[in-house]
Design an enzyme around this catalytic site. Structure first.
Site, PDB file in Angstrom:
ATOM      1  N   LYS A 108      -9.359  -1.310  11.326  1.00  0.00           N
ATOM      2  CA  LYS A 108      -9.685  -2.431  10.639  1.00  0.00           C
ATOM      3  C   LYS A 108      -9.845  -3.741  11.359  1.00  0.00           C
ATOM      4  O   LYS A 108      -9.995  -4.607  11.122  1.00  0.00           O
ATOM      5  CB  LYS A 108      -8.482  -2.574   9.666  1.00  0.00           C
ATOM      6  CG  LYS A 108      -8.318  -1.529   8.555  1.00  0.00           C
ATOM      7  CD  LYS A 108      -7.456  -1.886   7.456  1.00  0.00           C
ATOM      8  CE  LYS A 108      -7.508  -1.194   6.250  1.00  0.00           C
ATOM      9  NZ  LYS A 108      -7.109   0.062   6.088  1.00  0.00           N
ATOM     10  N   CYS A 164      -5.056   2.504  -3.332  1.00  0.00           N
ATOM     11  CA  CYS A 164      -3.340   3.066  -2.833  1.00  0.00           C
ATOM     12  C   CYS A 164      -2.486   2.027  -3.358  1.00  0.00           C
ATOM     13  O   CYS A 164      -1.361   1.869  -2.370  1.00  0.00           O
ATOM     14  CB  CYS A 164      -3.567   3.400  -1.460  1.00  0.00           C
ATOM     15  SG  CYS A 164      -4.768   4.793  -1.108  1.00  0.00           S
ATOM     16  N   GLN A 217      -3.878  -5.037   7.178  1.00  0.00           N
ATOM     17  CA  GLN A 217      -4.781  -5.696   6.326  1.00  0.00           C
ATOM     18  C   GLN A 217      -4.937  -7.197   7.497  1.00  0.00           C
ATOM     19  O   GLN A 217      -6.016  -7.886   7.524  1.00  0.00           O
ATOM     20  CB  GLN A 217      -4.636  -6.314   5.114  1.00  0.00           C
ATOM     21  CG  GLN A 217      -4.877  -5.042   4.244  1.00  0.00           C
ATOM     22  CD  GLN A 217      -6.327  -4.580   4.247  1.00  0.00           C
ATOM     23  OE1 GLN A 217      -7.314  -5.455   4.515  1.00  0.00           O
ATOM     24  NE2 GLN A 217      -6.548  -3.517   3.745  1.00  0.00           N
ATOM     25  N   HIS A 244       0.868  -1.313  -0.028  1.00  0.00           N
ATOM     26  CA  HIS A 244       0.030  -0.154   0.028  1.00  0.00           C
ATOM     27  C   HIS A 244       1.063   1.056   0.009  1.00  0.00           C
ATOM     28  O   HIS A 244       1.966   1.214   0.606  1.00  0.00           O
ATOM     29  CB  HIS A 244      -0.742   0.020   1.289  1.00  0.00           C
ATOM     30  CG  HIS A 244      -1.980   1.131   1.314  1.00  0.00           C
ATOM     31  ND1 HIS A 244      -1.462   2.119   1.771  1.00  0.00           N
ATOM     32  CD2 HIS A 244      -3.224   1.097   1.297  1.00  0.00           C
ATOM     33  CE1 HIS A 244      -2.986   2.969   1.968  1.00  0.00           C
ATOM     34  NE2 HIS A 244      -3.810   2.031   1.723  1.00  0.00           N
ATOM     35  N   ASP A 263       3.731  -4.355   7.560  1.00  0.00           N
ATOM     36  CA  ASP A 263       2.428  -3.443   7.610  1.00  0.00           C
ATOM     37  C   ASP A 263       1.140  -4.537   7.921  1.00  0.00           C
ATOM     38  O   ASP A 263       0.961  -5.122   7.012  1.00  0.00           O
ATOM     39  CB  ASP A 263       2.451  -2.913   6.300  1.00  0.00           C
ATOM     40  CG  ASP A 263       1.095  -2.021   6.202  1.00  0.00           C
ATOM     41  OD1 ASP A 263      -0.169  -2.086   7.101  1.00  0.00           O
ATOM     42  OD2 ASP A 263       0.648  -1.664   4.972  1.00  0.00           O
TER      43      ASP A 263
END
Lengths: 146, 425
Positions: B241, B380, B218, B138, B215
């Protein structure tokens, strides 16, 4: 030669019958599906308008109307909704003199159609990118005529 | 459970008995709002809806026990301090950190990665050094590295991918050089759903003498992260999220690493001493928590963590995989529709696709007309779309705990209607 069997006044009337933005989107998609397509050879990188979420190609020819040069625009996107927006741009700019194109304030039309309010940032940028391309073509035509 | 469209074939219903999908859904007030009666929410990868307990907890903080954190000795201040430390402990447990001092609160994943990139590079990054990224990232895990690489004369390098969008482990070692200092990789692609083998990549980073940042924006709601077991040096995720509040995120860092890094932002609470001439920094986590924290959001993040842990990551996983498998089955039968990325068993509950003859934008718009919320665009992840997939945009449907098998059916029949509307059938 108008690409669409519609005037801006008729478009305003259509929009007034459709108070819901979703219905207006639907209408723009229908309008977009009627937009004449470009020739395959015109859908090239040089004609691409950047800043759009979908592919957009825009080309223009300078035609002679009773001794006055006018610009005929044609454009196409792979998005039917964007083609609907292109149709609006054609109603505003197509077949006018370069000087006219440069002096026309499209924002009044967008305001009446409430496009500014409903288009998200990215779509608004895409629309602005197309207007910018139309104007730079007109400016070029004016320079060539001088 | 009902099937959405009478014409469509019924989907297999082999949910484990423990999972009651309509009961889970009822915990999310947004779906019982009359205005959302027709809502099919398939954009959980962008942000998750909130269970009532999270909404209530955040409101309760403001109603009953709100004050600034780490400032007042008075009763309310102490209550807030304690509640924030409880969330820190909860996050520590969630990701398997050694200590709650390794848990930094930020405003979200983006802030966490920026803080990590700035704080690390200011201390460690040298001209000619390399930062190795996956092409799945992303922008939040690309742009901060571009910024610091530019400042320090370093450069970004890229991991090889397989044709179906997984990290190519056979060729990964070629991407490492003696100058590789940092590896930044997603825990789950927000476009393709790909789940990179983080533990393996971390082991290779360590062998190459590089650090690894994950990261986890998600991947966090799907569990399975253990920073100590996996050898992760830095990890970032967002509360929103994870069915938690927006405006709060987490940066995890190994304690010695965090305490060797420079602060990214200066302000209140992050200092040890400030004079007219100089200042010294507090130890982590305070070093990276300049200014007032998102207080109520941090506190309610614990409620969200408790909520997902209560559902159980295994149960969540099997529910989501069931939806994903059904979506693959139904969508791959639609003419002209191409699903991007790896097979369902290689990825999280994200299904991105392109449809021949229908622009992503039109598909999303026409699905919205049917009450189906999906994302369209480059999500993104422009390098992935333009340079690797060579498409301007895709449509993404993503699933969360509250989605029903019926939502898959509604998406599939919705897409059929889109095709009819665009005269593609």
């Amino acid at each position: 030669m108008p690409a669409l069997d519609l005037t801006l006044e008729q478009l305003y009337e259509e929009f007034e019958q459709l108070p819901d933005w979703g219905d207006r989107c639907d209408y723009l998609i229908d309008l977009g599906m009627e937009l004449p397509t470009l020739d395959e050879s015109e859908r090239v990188e040089a004609n691409r308008v950047h800043g759009c979420q979908s592919n957009v190609w825009l080309v223009a020819d300078v035609a002679d109307r009773d001794g006055t040069p006018v610009i005929e625009f044609r454009a196409e996107s792979d998005s039917m909704f964007v083609n609907g927006l292109i149709a609006i741009l054609l109603l505003i700019f197509d077949g006018r003199t370069p000087e006219d194109v440069l002096q026309t304030d499209e924002s009044e039309v967008f305001r009446r159609l409430e496009l500014n309010r409903h288009l998200s940032g990215q779509r608004r940028n895409g629309l602005a990118g197309m207007v910018q391309r139309v104007r730079s073509i007109a400016a070029q035509a004016e320079r060539n005529a001088a | 459970m009902s099937s959405g469209s009478s014409a469509a074939p019924r989907l297999r219903d082999d949910a484990p008995p423990a999972w009651n999908e309509s009961a889970v859904r009822r915990e999310f007030p947004i779906f019982s709002d009359p205005d959302n009666a027709d809502l099919t929410y398939l954009d959980t990868a962008a942000t998750a809806q909130k269970p009532g307990c999270v909404i209530d907890r955040e409101a309760e903080v403001y109603r009953r026990s709100y004050a600034n954190a780490y400032r007042g000795v008075y009763r309310l201040g102490a209550l807030v301090d304690d509640a924030i430390e409880e969330t820190r402990q909860s996050v520590r447990g969630l990701i398997g950190a050694a200590s709650s001092e390794e848990i930094v609160f930020t405003s979200g994943t983006t802030a966490a990665i920026n803080i990590a990139a700035l704080g690390w590079s200011r201390r460690f990054l040298q001209p000619g050094d390399e930062i190795l990224l996956s092409p799945l990232e992303h922008h939040a895990n690309i742009v901060p590295w571009h910024l610091v690489a530019g400042e320090h004369g370093a450069r970004l390098t890229w991991m090889p991918l397989t044709p179906d969008g997984r990290i190519d482990l056979d060729r990964l070692d070629e991407a490492f050089t003696p100058r590789t200092r940092m590896v930044a990789v997603t825990g789950m692609s927000n476009v393709l759903g790909t789940i990179p083998p983080v533990r393996e990549i971390a082991a290779r980073a360590k062998r190459a003498g590089a650090l690894i940042l994950v990261d986890a924006a998600q991947s966090i709601p799907h569990g399975g992260i253990d920073v100590q077991r996996d050898g992760i040096d830095l990890l970032a995720f967002s509360g929103h999220k994870l069915y938690g509040p927006s405006g709060v995120g987490v940066l995890y860092g190994r304690r010695e690493l965090l305490n060797a890094m420079q602060p990214a932002l200066g302000g209140g609470h992050m200092i040890e001493r400030v004079s007219f001439d100089a200042c010294t920094w507090a130890a982590a986590p305070a070093r990276f928590e300049a200014g007032t924290l998102p207080i109520a959001q941090v506190i309610a993040l614990k409620t969200a963590i408790d909520y997902v842990r209560g559902l159980g990551f295994e149960a969540i996983h099997s529910h989501e995989q069931r939806l994903l498998a059904a979506a693959h089955e139904r969508l791959s039968a639609i003419p002209g529709l191409r699903i991007l990325g790896p097979a369902p068993d290689q990825k999280g509950p994200i299904i991105s696709f392109v449809t021949e003859g229908a622009a992503a934008q039109d598909v999303a718009l026409l699905l919205d007309r049917q009450g189906i919320a999906v994302r369209h665009g480059h999500h993104c992840a422009m390098p992935l779309h333009e340079q690797l997939l060579q498409i301007p945009a895709s449509v993404r449907a993503s699933f969360g705990v509250y989605n029903l098998l019926d939502d898959v059916e509604r998406l599939a029949s919705g897409l059929e209607r889109v095709r009819q509307r665009l005269r593609l059938t």
